[in-house]
Design an enzyme around this catalytic site. Structure first.
Site, PDB file in Angstrom:
ATOM      1  N   ASP A 196      24.710  27.978  -0.404  1.00 12.54           N
ATOM      2  CA  ASP A 196      25.045  29.171  -0.026  1.00 12.54           C
ATOM      3  C   ASP A 196      23.782  30.176  -0.226  1.00 12.54           C
ATOM      4  O   ASP A 196      23.786  31.156   0.808  1.00 12.54           O
ATOM      5  CB  ASP A 196      26.103  29.889  -0.903  1.00 12.54           C
ATOM      6  CG  ASP A 196      27.047  30.978  -0.103  1.00 12.54           C
ATOM      7  OD1 ASP A 196      27.277  30.577   1.134  1.00 12.54           O
ATOM      8  OD2 ASP A 196      27.398  31.875  -0.777  1.00 12.54           O
ATOM      9  N   GLU A 224      22.188  40.112  -3.431  1.00 10.88           N
ATOM     10  CA  GLU A 224      22.675  38.852  -3.317  1.00 10.88           C
ATOM     11  C   GLU A 224      21.549  37.626  -3.628  1.00 10.88           C
ATOM     12  O   GLU A 224      21.701  36.822  -4.139  1.00 10.88           O
ATOM     13  CB  GLU A 224      23.618  38.538  -2.219  1.00 10.88           C
ATOM     14  CG  GLU A 224      24.760  37.794  -2.239  1.00 10.88           C
ATOM     15  CD  GLU A 224      25.813  38.013  -1.172  1.00 10.88           C
ATOM     16  OE1 GLU A 224      26.201  39.077  -0.860  1.00 10.88           O
ATOM     17  OE2 GLU A 224      25.812  37.060  -0.274  1.00 10.88           O
ATOM     18  N   GLU A 238      32.293  38.448   5.690  1.00  5.82           N
ATOM     19  CA  GLU A 238      32.348  39.239   4.291  1.00  5.82           C
ATOM     20  C   GLU A 238      33.754  39.160   3.814  1.00  5.82           C
ATOM     21  O   GLU A 238      33.961  38.803   2.729  1.00  5.82           O
ATOM     22  CB  GLU A 238      31.768  40.605   4.455  1.00  5.82           C
ATOM     23  CG  GLU A 238      30.314  40.639   5.169  1.00  5.82           C
ATOM     24  CD  GLU A 238      29.451  40.311   4.036  1.00  5.82           C
ATOM     25  OE1 GLU A 238      29.316  39.290   3.562  1.00  5.82           O
ATOM     26  OE2 GLU A 238      28.401  41.219   3.762  1.00  5.82           O
ATOM     27  N   GLU A 258      33.675  28.569   7.890  1.00  2.90           N
ATOM     28  CA  GLU A 258      33.901  28.939   6.419  1.00  2.90           C
ATOM     29  C   GLU A 258      34.711  27.473   5.885  1.00  2.90           C
ATOM     30  O   GLU A 258      34.287  27.193   4.733  1.00  2.90           O
ATOM     31  CB  GLU A 258      34.778  30.103   6.237  1.00  2.90           C
ATOM     32  CG  GLU A 258      33.949  31.417   6.528  1.00  2.90           C
ATOM     33  CD  GLU A 258      32.741  31.576   5.502  1.00  2.90           C
ATOM     34  OE1 GLU A 258      33.056  31.071   4.581  1.00  2.90           O
ATOM     35  OE2 GLU A 258      31.929  32.261   6.008  1.00  2.90           O
TER      36      GLU A 258
HETATM   37  C1  NSP Z   1      29.320  30.925   3.696  1.00  2.00           C
HETATM   38  C2  NSP Z   1      29.466  32.351   3.237  1.00  2.00           C
HETATM   39  N1  NSP Z   1      30.209  33.173   3.857  1.00  2.00           N
HETATM   40  C3  NSP Z   1      30.187  34.449   3.530  1.00  2.00           C
HETATM   41  C4  NSP Z   1      29.185  34.921   2.574  1.00  2.00           C
HETATM   42  C5  NSP Z   1      29.371  36.376   1.988  1.00  2.00           C
HETATM   43  N2  NSP Z   1      28.337  37.117   2.565  1.00  2.00           N
HETATM   44  C6  NSP Z   1      28.513  34.178   1.964  1.00  2.00           C
HETATM   45  N3  NSP Z   1      27.699  34.456   0.960  1.00  2.00           N
HETATM   46  N4  NSP Z   1      28.429  32.494   2.383  1.00  2.00           N
END
Ligand code: NSP
Length: 223
Positions: free
Chosen positions: A48, A90, A142, A212
């Site tokens: 991520d 983040e 998001e 996702e």
């Molecule tokens: C795969 C993914 N999707 C969404 C997000 C949210 N910013 C993330 N951090 N990573």
């Protein structure tokens, strides 16, 4: 008088199965049930981090489109700018968290599902992609995280204490409000969009949902 049903509500009803697949994935359920495999969590963390780095130029492109393409009396630019600022935090959080869990970020190789998702983001950056279409992708990306991690914080959840901070990051109320602001942007844009743009935006939403799910599958060791 009954409120008019919005395009996004229609989509969410029509694609409920896929949407729930993304927001109630076994990976998320395993956090919520307290039986997450920590090596799966670490995989997710490292992958991520790579995704979020690729997400930044995409969000910057949405910001540019908002500046150029919306009659910005509605404050779209400020909302999206808030999103860019949140991404800065983040990235710092991922670095701190990786250190805590002993994940070496510099040696992470993006897995196939991640590469494909990042490539998809890149395909949405160009000026030929309408603001409405890009905004729908942004809102969905998001919101899926917000809904997924908020699920892990519900009263009856058994989320391990050491993962609560992760869930708070996206599951907190203010991130929820930010997602609602993105939702308002999308609804406003869709109200004045042509049929062609609405069709493209719906297809984009479906692609996000699929990516996702693949991303969670990858983290869960299902690829
Ligand atoms: C795969 C993914 N999707 C969404 C997000 C949210 N910013 C993330 N951090 N990573």
């Amino acid at each position: 008088m009954q409120a008019k049903i919005t395009v996004t509500e229609t989509w969410l009803r029509k694609h409920r199965h896929l949407y729930d697949g993304a927001t109630r994935h076994p990976f998320i359920r395993s956090i919520r049930d307290g039986n997450i495999n920590i090596s799966a969590f670490k995989t997710w963390l490292g992958q991520d981090y790579i995704f979020v780095r690729a997400f930044v130029p995409f969000v910057a492109s949405v910001l540019t489109k908002a500046y150029k393409g919306s009659d910005d009396g509605n404050g779209d630019v400020e909302v999206i700018l808030g999103g860019v600022a949140a991404l800065h935090d983040e990235i710092s959080w991922f670095k701190k968290e990786a250190f805590k869990w002993g994940v070496q970020l510099s040696s992470i190789v993006p897995q196939k599902a991640n590469q494909e998702y990042c490539r998809f983001l890149e395909s949405l950056i160009g000026p030929e992609v309408e603001y409405t279409v890009a905004a729908v992708a942004f809102w969905a990306i998001e919101t899926i995280y917000q809904q997924s991690f908020a699920h892990c914080l519900e009263d009856d959840s058994k989320t391990p204490p050491e993962l609560k901070e992760t869930c708070q990051r996206w599951g907190n109320e203010s991130f929820g409000e930010y997602c609602n602001s993105l939702w308002n942007i999308v609804d406003r844009q869709l109200e004045k969009a042509s049929d062609d743009v609405i069709t493209k935006a719906e297809a984009t939403l479906l692609r996000v949902l699929e990516h996702e799910v693949d991303f969670w599958n990858m983290s869960h060791g299902r690829t």
